[in-house]
Write an enzyme that holds these catalytic residues in place. Structure first.
Site, short mmCIF file in Angstrom:
data_model
loop_
_atom_site.label_atom_id
_atom_site.label_comp_id
_atom_site.label_asym_id
_atom_site.label_seq_id
_atom_site.Cartn_x
_atom_site.Cartn_y
_atom_site.Cartn_z
N GLU A 228 7.77 13.61 17.64
CA GLU A 228 8.07 14.37 16.42
C GLU A 228 7.65 15.84 16.48
O GLU A 228 8.23 16.68 15.78
CB GLU A 228 7.42 13.68 15.21
CG GLU A 228 8.08 12.37 14.80
CD GLU A 228 7.61 11.19 15.62
OE1 GLU A 228 8.10 10.07 15.38
OE2 GLU A 228 6.75 11.37 16.52
N GLU B 110 6.85 3.02 16.59
CA GLU B 110 6.10 2.69 15.37
C GLU B 110 6.36 1.25 14.94
O GLU B 110 5.45 0.53 14.52
CB GLU B 110 6.46 3.67 14.26
CG GLU B 110 5.95 5.08 14.55
CD GLU B 110 6.38 6.10 13.52
OE1 GLU B 110 5.51 6.81 12.99
OE2 GLU B 110 7.60 6.19 13.24
#
Length: 268
Positions: A142, A122
Protein backbone atom coordinates in the site's frame (compact mmCIF):
# COMPACT_ATOMS: atom_id res chain seq x y z
CA UNK A 1 -46.68 -6.71 11.12
CA UNK A 2 -44.12 -4.91 8.95
CA UNK A 3 -42.15 -7.21 6.65
CA UNK A 4 -38.48 -6.96 7.57
CA UNK A 5 -35.88 -6.78 4.83
CA UNK A 6 -32.11 -7.08 4.92
CA UNK A 7 -29.60 -6.57 2.09
CA UNK A 8 -27.90 -9.85 3.03
CA UNK A 9 -30.92 -11.73 1.73
CA UNK A 10 -29.93 -10.94 -1.84
CA UNK A 11 -26.24 -10.15 -1.49
CA UNK A 12 -25.17 -13.76 -1.99
CA UNK A 13 -27.46 -14.39 -4.96
CA UNK A 14 -24.57 -13.98 -7.41
CA UNK A 15 -21.05 -14.36 -6.04
CA UNK A 16 -18.48 -11.88 -7.33
CA UNK A 17 -15.02 -13.26 -8.07
CA UNK A 18 -15.28 -16.47 -6.05
CA UNK A 19 -17.34 -19.60 -5.59
CA UNK A 20 -17.94 -22.14 -2.83
CA UNK A 21 -17.36 -25.87 -3.11
CA UNK A 22 -18.93 -28.11 -0.49
CA UNK A 23 -19.46 -31.82 -0.07
CA UNK A 24 -21.21 -32.84 3.12
CA UNK A 25 -19.46 -36.22 3.00
CA UNK A 26 -16.07 -34.68 3.80
CA UNK A 27 -17.33 -31.91 6.15
CA UNK A 28 -15.18 -29.39 4.27
CA UNK A 29 -16.10 -26.19 2.47
CA UNK A 30 -13.76 -24.43 0.05
CA UNK A 31 -14.00 -20.72 -0.72
CA UNK A 32 -12.28 -20.47 -4.10
CA UNK A 33 -11.08 -17.10 -5.40
CA UNK A 34 -11.85 -17.22 -9.10
CA UNK A 35 -11.14 -14.02 -10.99
CA UNK A 36 -8.16 -14.94 -13.21
CA UNK A 37 -5.38 -14.25 -13.73
CA UNK A 38 -4.65 -12.42 -10.46
CA UNK A 39 -7.87 -12.94 -8.46
CA UNK A 40 -8.31 -9.25 -7.67
CA UNK A 41 -10.77 -8.78 -4.81
CA UNK A 42 -13.53 -6.26 -5.44
CA UNK A 43 -15.17 -4.12 -2.77
CA UNK A 44 -18.47 -5.98 -3.24
CA UNK A 45 -16.65 -9.30 -2.93
CA UNK A 46 -15.32 -8.44 0.52
CA UNK A 47 -18.80 -8.15 1.95
CA UNK A 48 -19.89 -11.32 0.18
CA UNK A 49 -16.89 -13.15 1.67
CA UNK A 50 -17.95 -12.04 5.14
CA UNK A 51 -21.47 -13.34 4.65
CA UNK A 52 -20.14 -16.57 3.17
CA UNK A 53 -17.99 -17.21 6.23
CA UNK A 54 -20.98 -16.49 8.48
CA UNK A 55 -23.18 -18.86 6.47
CA UNK A 56 -20.59 -21.65 6.59
CA UNK A 57 -20.04 -21.06 10.29
CA UNK A 58 -23.78 -21.58 10.89
CA UNK A 59 -23.82 -24.80 8.82
CA UNK A 60 -23.37 -27.78 11.16
CA UNK A 61 -22.29 -29.98 8.25
CA UNK A 62 -19.15 -27.87 7.75
CA UNK A 63 -16.22 -28.66 10.06
CA UNK A 64 -13.26 -27.06 8.27
CA UNK A 65 -13.05 -24.17 5.79
CA UNK A 66 -10.32 -23.76 3.16
CA UNK A 67 -9.62 -20.52 1.30
CA UNK A 68 -7.77 -21.15 -1.96
CA UNK A 69 -7.62 -19.79 -5.49
CA UNK A 70 -7.80 -20.82 -9.11
CA UNK A 71 -4.62 -20.38 -11.13
CA UNK A 72 -1.06 -19.40 -10.32
CA UNK A 73 -1.81 -16.61 -7.82
CA UNK A 74 -3.84 -16.48 -4.62
CA UNK A 75 -4.58 -12.77 -5.07
CA UNK A 76 -2.62 -9.71 -6.18
CA UNK A 77 -4.80 -7.56 -3.92
CA UNK A 78 -7.85 -5.36 -4.08
CA UNK A 79 -9.54 -3.37 -6.80
CA UNK A 80 -7.62 -0.08 -6.66
CA UNK A 81 -10.33 1.86 -8.47
CA UNK A 82 -12.87 0.66 -5.93
CA UNK A 83 -11.04 2.46 -3.12
CA UNK A 84 -11.40 5.79 -4.88
CA UNK A 85 -15.08 5.28 -5.61
CA UNK A 86 -16.12 3.89 -2.20
CA UNK A 87 -17.49 6.13 0.52
CA UNK A 88 -15.55 6.57 3.78
CA UNK A 89 -18.32 4.68 5.58
CA UNK A 90 -17.93 1.72 3.24
CA UNK A 91 -14.14 1.71 3.49
CA UNK A 92 -14.45 1.69 7.28
CA UNK A 93 -16.09 -1.75 7.04
CA UNK A 94 -13.19 -3.34 5.17
CA UNK A 95 -11.29 -4.59 8.21
CA UNK A 96 -14.47 -6.09 9.71
CA UNK A 97 -15.23 -8.00 6.51
CA UNK A 98 -11.68 -9.29 6.06
CA UNK A 99 -11.54 -10.40 9.72
CA UNK A 100 -14.39 -12.85 9.16
CA UNK A 101 -12.09 -15.94 9.08
CA UNK A 102 -10.83 -15.05 12.56
CA UNK A 103 -14.38 -14.57 13.90
CA UNK A 104 -15.50 -17.88 12.36
CA UNK A 105 -15.63 -20.51 15.10
CA UNK A 106 -14.30 -23.25 12.81
CA UNK A 107 -10.71 -23.86 11.67
CA UNK A 108 -9.85 -21.90 8.51
CA UNK A 109 -6.90 -22.77 6.25
CA UNK A 110 -5.41 -20.45 3.61
CA UNK A 111 -3.66 -22.27 0.76
CA UNK A 112 -1.29 -19.64 -0.68
CA UNK A 113 0.62 -19.87 -3.94
CA UNK A 114 1.97 -17.11 -6.16
CA UNK A 115 1.08 -13.51 -5.36
CA UNK A 116 -0.53 -12.99 -1.97
CA UNK A 117 -0.61 -9.21 -1.82
CA UNK A 118 -2.69 -6.59 -0.06
CA UNK A 119 -6.11 -7.87 0.90
CA UNK A 120 -5.06 -11.35 -0.24
CA UNK A 121 -2.37 -11.31 2.45
CA UNK A 122 -4.70 -9.71 5.01
CA UNK A 123 -7.39 -12.33 4.40
CA UNK A 124 -4.78 -15.07 4.81
CA UNK A 125 -3.47 -13.50 8.03
CA UNK A 126 -7.01 -13.66 9.44
CA UNK A 127 -7.07 -17.43 8.84
CA UNK A 128 -5.83 -19.93 11.42
CA UNK A 129 -3.33 -21.71 9.18
CA UNK A 130 -1.35 -20.56 6.14
CA UNK A 131 0.32 -23.05 3.82
CA UNK A 132 2.94 -21.48 1.52
CA UNK A 133 5.01 -22.82 -1.36
CA UNK A 134 8.23 -21.83 -3.13
CA UNK A 135 6.15 -19.69 -5.51
CA UNK A 136 4.42 -17.74 -2.74
CA UNK A 137 5.17 -14.06 -2.31
CA UNK A 138 3.55 -12.14 0.55
CA UNK A 139 3.39 -8.34 0.52
CA UNK A 140 1.52 -5.30 1.82
CA UNK A 141 2.29 -2.86 -1.04
CA UNK A 142 0.00 0.00 0.00
CA UNK A 143 2.91 2.43 0.53
CA UNK A 144 3.38 2.46 -3.24
CA UNK A 145 -0.10 3.99 -3.47
CA UNK A 146 0.48 6.52 -0.72
CA UNK A 147 -1.57 4.40 1.69
CA UNK A 148 -1.21 1.93 4.55
CA UNK A 149 -2.83 -1.51 4.98
CA UNK A 150 -6.48 -0.96 5.87
CA UNK A 151 -7.86 -4.42 6.63
CA UNK A 152 -5.82 -5.53 9.61
CA UNK A 153 -2.62 -6.41 7.77
CA UNK A 154 -0.07 -4.42 9.73
CA UNK A 155 -1.83 -5.09 13.06
CA UNK A 156 -2.00 -8.87 12.63
CA UNK A 157 1.50 -9.04 11.20
CA UNK A 158 2.98 -7.12 14.13
CA UNK A 159 1.44 -9.66 16.53
CA UNK A 160 3.13 -12.46 14.60
CA UNK A 161 6.60 -11.11 13.80
CA UNK A 162 7.09 -7.99 15.92
CA UNK A 163 7.32 -4.30 15.11
CA UNK A 164 10.76 -4.38 13.45
CA UNK A 165 9.93 -6.97 10.80
CA UNK A 166 6.48 -5.46 10.29
CA UNK A 167 8.02 -2.04 9.57
CA UNK A 168 10.39 -3.74 7.15
CA UNK A 169 7.47 -5.30 5.27
CA UNK A 170 4.99 -2.42 5.45
CA UNK A 171 7.18 0.68 5.14
CA UNK A 172 9.28 -0.78 2.31
CA UNK A 173 6.42 -2.62 0.58
CA UNK A 174 8.77 -5.56 0.80
CA UNK A 175 7.90 -8.94 -0.68
CA UNK A 176 8.47 -11.97 1.55
CA UNK A 177 8.98 -15.42 0.05
CA UNK A 178 7.11 -18.45 1.27
CA UNK A 179 10.23 -19.92 2.86
CA UNK A 180 11.02 -16.70 4.74
CA UNK A 181 7.39 -16.42 5.84
CA UNK A 182 7.68 -19.92 7.27
CA UNK A 183 10.95 -19.08 9.05
CA UNK A 184 9.33 -15.98 10.56
CA UNK A 185 6.21 -17.83 11.69
CA UNK A 186 3.83 -16.17 9.21
CA UNK A 187 3.24 -19.38 7.26
CA UNK A 188 2.49 -22.47 9.35
CA UNK A 189 3.67 -24.87 6.62
CA UNK A 190 6.02 -24.60 3.65
CA UNK A 191 5.75 -27.18 0.86
CA UNK A 192 6.66 -27.67 -2.79
CA UNK A 193 4.18 -25.95 -5.09
CA UNK A 194 2.99 -29.25 -6.53
CA UNK A 195 2.22 -30.44 -2.99
CA UNK A 196 -0.02 -27.53 -1.93
CA UNK A 197 -3.28 -29.36 -2.54
CA UNK A 198 -2.14 -32.60 -0.87
CA UNK A 199 -0.74 -30.67 2.12
CA UNK A 200 -4.06 -28.83 2.44
CA UNK A 201 -6.00 -32.09 2.24
CA UNK A 202 -3.75 -33.63 4.88
CA UNK A 203 -4.27 -30.73 7.29
CA UNK A 204 -8.03 -30.88 6.76
CA UNK A 205 -8.05 -34.60 7.61
CA UNK A 206 -5.93 -33.96 10.69
CA UNK A 207 -8.28 -31.25 11.98
CA UNK A 208 -11.37 -33.37 11.30
CA UNK A 209 -10.01 -36.07 13.60
CA UNK A 210 -10.34 -33.79 16.63
CA UNK A 211 -13.42 -32.86 18.61
CA UNK A 212 -15.20 -29.97 16.85
CA UNK A 213 -16.23 -28.63 20.26
CA UNK A 214 -12.64 -28.67 21.52
CA UNK A 215 -11.45 -27.06 18.27
CA UNK A 216 -13.97 -24.22 18.53
CA UNK A 217 -13.11 -23.73 22.20
CA UNK A 218 -9.37 -23.63 21.55
CA UNK A 219 -9.72 -21.12 18.70
CA UNK A 220 -11.93 -18.75 20.66
CA UNK A 221 -9.78 -19.00 23.76
CA UNK A 222 -6.57 -18.24 21.85
CA UNK A 223 -8.18 -15.34 20.00
CA UNK A 224 -9.71 -13.89 23.16
CA UNK A 225 -6.51 -14.12 25.22
CA UNK A 226 -4.04 -12.87 22.60
CA UNK A 227 -3.74 -9.49 24.36
CA UNK A 228 -4.71 -10.64 27.85
CA UNK A 229 -2.34 -10.60 30.85
CA UNK A 230 -0.95 -14.03 31.68
CA UNK A 231 -3.06 -14.35 34.84
CA UNK A 232 -6.27 -13.63 32.90
CA UNK A 233 -5.31 -16.02 30.09
CA UNK A 234 -4.62 -18.82 32.59
CA UNK A 235 -7.93 -18.17 34.35
CA UNK A 236 -9.89 -18.32 31.09
CA UNK A 237 -8.01 -21.42 30.02
CA UNK A 238 -8.99 -23.12 33.27
CA UNK A 239 -12.64 -22.16 32.90
CA UNK A 240 -12.78 -23.52 29.36
CA UNK A 241 -10.94 -26.67 30.41
CA UNK A 242 -13.46 -27.21 33.18
CA UNK A 243 -16.38 -26.73 30.79
CA UNK A 244 -14.99 -29.30 28.34
CA UNK A 245 -14.55 -31.80 31.16
CA UNK A 246 -18.34 -32.31 31.16
CA UNK A 247 -18.64 -32.71 27.38
CA UNK A 248 -19.59 -35.93 25.57
CA UNK A 249 -16.51 -35.54 23.39
CA UNK A 250 -14.15 -35.50 26.38
CA UNK A 251 -15.79 -38.63 27.75
CA UNK A 252 -15.47 -40.28 24.35
CA UNK A 253 -11.84 -39.20 24.07
CA UNK A 254 -10.95 -40.71 27.45
CA UNK A 255 -12.78 -43.95 26.70
CA UNK A 256 -11.14 -44.24 23.28
CA UNK A 257 -7.71 -43.65 24.83
CA UNK A 258 -8.16 -46.45 27.36
CA UNK A 259 -9.70 -48.78 24.76
CA UNK A 260 -6.85 -48.02 22.32
CA UNK A 261 -9.19 -47.02 19.49
CA UNK A 262 -9.85 -43.92 17.45
CA UNK A 263 -12.29 -41.52 19.08
CA UNK A 264 -15.59 -40.81 17.36
CA UNK A 265 -16.24 -37.19 18.30
CA UNK A 266 -19.66 -35.63 17.73
CA UNK A 267 -19.13 -32.04 18.84
CA UNK A 268 -21.20 -32.11 22.02
Amino acid sequence: MTQLAHPAHSLLAELDGFHVEFNSADSRADIVLDRPPFNIVSMHQREQLRLTFEALDANDAVRVIVVRAKGEHFSSGGDIKGFIEASPEHVAKLAWNVASPARCSKPVIAANRGYCFGVGFELSLACDFRIATETTLYALPEQKLGQIPGSGGSARLQKMVGIGRTKDIVMRSRRITGSQAYEWGIATEFVADAELESATDSLVRELLAFSPLAQRTAKKLLNDTEDAPLSVAIELEGLNYSRLRSSDDFREGVEAFHQKRRAAFKGS
